[in-house]
Motif scaffolding. Structure first.
Motif: not given
Lengths: 697, 87
Positions: A490, A494, A511, A508, A60, A63-64
């Motif tokens: 996910t 994300g 998130s 990260s 997650c 991806i963020a």
């Protein structure tokens, strides 16, 4: 509330462990839950054990931060289950009794195979265990407010109680409980993300019940005079500059200016001032101003604090320049820390960063509630702009260790395709060799993920907890459906994090919990609690696998003795305690290492050590016992050695990563074929003196 | 189970293994295509594919969904003939 949920979850899993401890008195009961677990329960337990913190929080967060590149891990982690289902599941169940080394050794009955495979299980389990324990420590600090040290100890102790008490039965139900919770709450959070949609103006508040308003970083237009910005800000002056150089073109790629400026302050107590700095209200003790990096002064008839902060130079489409506000943390040689020019403390921490600043014009400022495909379509649009959180660390002219956190505008079409984390495209001035090695590293990672899943010991051990081969197959299908659904979710967690501005620029891993907090304290508490059960579920599976390897595979063969059932179970419990303690020590020692990174290595070691031997024993009649042993040892030794010599480890030893003997970080592309080659060569060389064994085909 | 059933069962088990290997190879090809496209044509992954999704998202989600569909098909094909006839 997060602590309350954590206590309830821990109470539940310990209750399960106590309840099931009576079933764990026999060898079959302790190591494989008497092979009596229903395939549906086993399938969800597969998911609960497999979806570690690297999957839940790691992906997650990636991806963020990096968009689509984080999702590549989801794809690799899921694709590996195809090998597990189609090739491994049923034959493994038919051939083994308690452990994966059992299955390998069924035909030959050689202690050497059991020893080599047992050793491999132990090494892979420890490789996988370290990031889980580190992850546990990373979680507790921000979520429960206790130190990394105590977080690791608490998690380790609870896991020891689960495994040593209830063996595989309690491990199974803890994993089942975790799998169910993960799927349910990931789905709830994803639906909430879709209902919220993408908003470019009004971000949710930070810090839930404390209601801290979200913050938009400012920018100011400037004129440049001989390369130096002229700032239109009363009382402000430039006191420093830092440029990040592009290593291939030798040009400045990012430039920061340090600005000293007065901020209006108010007196909160005798000698104590406060001022609004990036939406926070830090405290300034006037008596401590000397040498602190800030000062109290009178400005424009008001008391003010003079602080320094870093701004990034940017260029508009028309060529005009702007300075963009950033955040920073500076650690002085004496250990004192400034955050955004003010003392770090409960009133002054870094703000969340990153959001979606532009979306297609049709939507205006907000999409409103969107469908699951539409949100991905909007975010990958060419006119969408994502403010990606980045950072740079350097030593300043005052010998401070400075880390600047800043937002980088990235087009949606770039954010939602590969390339932001894995540098797959040739950059300007980049040598062809570097491009080749970057691509080789990525291919090696994807091969390791694809082939590693079916060779992970804590996954293999679960094939023995169901009554039949058909149940093993069905439970793997349930696992694929559950894990596949989770990995699709996910993506929403994300992108939901970055679209909600719910990103901690320092880590990260936070998130998903921060996204949950943007919807309220209840979801935040639940997600935080689930993050802990995720650690408990994965670690208990790993310790169970290690316990079986030592007590069942290594102990008897090393001492050349037959042990009673009671002695084996006792040995299994003692090993669980010892491995748990080792896990606690490693979790504390390896603090600060990247969680997802270490998990990627564990997959590569598993694929190199176990998969060639597994496939050979199932499909190649000419395989010999010597070849199985040689292949396993080659896989373990080569993959671990290549990891020890890779650029990232080289940097950790304090050397220049460019001089590392191993040119890429992921060993799979070398160590897996090497293990296969050794297996084939040794089999052919020793095939004259062996009996042919029964294979699956 | 008499000898006839045993032979049938052995034959069926062998067919099942061959089916598993073939499906693994087929999926591996689709997966390898995805990795190759990511490595050698990452910019092509930004192009529009279906349902408003770009190639990267459509292919990535597709790999996960195909894995689930393959698993279900495999399970149906792996049921013993007698079971399939409802005997």
């Amino acid at each position: 509330m997060a602590i309350g949920v954590f206590v309830v979850f821990v109470g539940l899993v310990l209750g399960v462990s106590y309840h099931t401890s009576r079933k764990a008195s026999s060898v079959g009961g302790y190591f494989v839950a008497n092979s009596s677990i229903h395939w549906g329960v086993n399938g969800i337990a597969f998911a609960g054990g497999y979806l570690s913190v690297a999957s839940f929080l790691g992906i997650c967060g990636l991806i963020a931060f990096y968009g689509y590149d984080g999702f590549l891990y989801s794809i690799g982690f899921l694709a590996g289950w195809i090998v597990a289902l189609f090739v491994i599941a049923e034959p493994m169940k038919k051939r083994g009794t308690f452990t994966f080394p059992d299955a390998l050794n069924r035909t030959f009955g050689k202690p050497g195979i059991q020893l080599a495979a047992g050793l491999s299980v132990l090494v892979v389990s420890l490789f996988y265990l370290v990031p889980q324990m580190v992850g546990a420590g990373v979680l507790v600090e921000p979520l429960l407010g206790i130190t990394h040290y105590w977080g690791v100890i608490i998690v380790g102790t609870v896991v020891i109680l689960i495994v040593a008490g209830g063996g595989m039965t309690s491990t199974t139900y803890v994993q089942f409980f975790n799998g169910g919770l993960l799927l349910t709450f990931a789905a709830i959070l994803s639906v909430a993300v879709l209902i919220r949609g993408v908003n470019t103006v009004d971000l949710p508040v930070e810090e839930g019940s404390r209601g801290l308003e979200s913050y938009r970083f400012a920018q100011m237009a400037i004129e440049k005079n001989n390369g130096v910005p002229e700032i239109d800000m009363p009382g402000a002056r430039i006191t420093g500059r830092h440029a990040v150089m592009d290593r291939y073109t030798d040009q400045e790629s990012v430039v920061f200016f340090r600005i000293s400026r007065p901020v209006e302050a108010s007196l909160v107590d005798e000698g104590t001032y406060t001022a609004s700095i990036k939406g926070r209200t830090p405290r300034f003790e006037a008596a401590q101003a000397e040498g602190s990096g800030w000062s109290i002064e009178a400005f424009d008839g008001h008391p003010a604090v003079r602080i320094e902060d870093w701004w990034r130079l940017g260029t508009n489409n028309d060529g005009s320049h702007v300075l963009l506000e950033t955040q920073y943390r500076a650690v002085s040689p004496d250990g004192s820390t400034l955050v955004n020019g003010a003392p770090e403390g409960p009133f002054n921490r870094l703000r969340q960063m990153g959001y979606v600043s532009e979306i297609p014009a049709d939507y205006g400022e907000s999409t409103g509630p969107v469908g699951p495909l539409r949100i991905l379509s909007v975010l990958s649009d060419n006119s969408t702009v994502v403010r990606q959180p980045l950072n740079v660390t350097f030593s300043s002219d005052r010998n401070e260790q400075v880390t600047i956190y800043y937002e980088q505008p990235v087009k949606g079409s770039t954010f939602m395709r590969p390339g932001l984390m894995f540098p797959l495209e040739a950059r300007q001035g980049e040598p062809p060799t570097t491009t080749f090695l970057n691509r080789l590293n990525f291919i090696s990672l994807m091969i390791g993920l694809f082939l590693g899943t079916s060779a992970l010991p804590h996954i293999l051990i679960r094939y023995y907890t169901v009554p039949s081969a058909e149940d093993a197959r069905k439970s793997t299908i349930v696992a694929i459906a559950g894990i596949g659904l989770f990995y699709i979710l996910t993506m929403y967690l994300g992108v939901g994090s970055i679209a909600s501005g719910a990103v901690n620029p320092e880590t990260s891993n936070m998130s998903a919990p921060l996204l949950a907090r943007s919807f309220g304290e209840i979801l935040f508490a639940m997600i935080s609690g689930i993050a802990f059960t995720t650690v408990l579920a994965t670690v208990s599976g790993l310790i169970m696998a290690a316990s079986g390897a030592v007590a069942h595979d290594l102990l008897g063969n090393l001492t050349s003795r037959d042990y009673s059932d009671h002695a084996k179970v006792l040995a299994g419990r003692i090993v669980a305690i010892v491995v748990g303690i080792i896990g606690i020590i490693l979790g504390i020692s390896f603090r600060g290492m990247n969680v997802s990174f270490l998990v990627g290595w564990a997959f590569a070691v598993a694929a190199s050590a176990n998969l060639p031997a597994l496939l050979a024993i199932l499909f190649w009649k000419r395989t010999t016992s010597q070849a199985i042993i040689a292949s396993i040892l080659t896989g373990v030794i080569s993959s671990v050695t290549l990891i020890a010599l890779c650029p990232d480890m080289w940097a950790r030893y304090g050397f220049d990563p460019a001089t590392a003997p191993m040119p890429i970080n992921q060993p799979g592309i070398f160590s897996i074929p090497l293990s296969f080659a050794v297996l084939i060569i040794v089999s052919l060389a020793t095939s004259n003196n062996i009996e042919k064994h029964q294979v699956a085909v | 189970m008499d000898s006839q059933d045993t032979i049938l069962n052995d034959e069926f088990e062998k067919r099942k293994v061959v089916l598993g290997v073939k499906m693994t190879l087929l999926y591996s090809l689709v997966y390898a295509g995805f990795v190759a496209l990511s490595v050698f044509k990452p910019t092509a992954m930004a192009g529009r594919a279906v349902l408003g999704l770009n190639v990267a998202v459509a292919y990535g989600l597709g790999l996960i969904i195909i894995a689930v569909i393959f698993a279900l098909i495999y399970n149906i094909l792996c049921r013993f003939p007698a079971e399939q006839k409802g005997e």
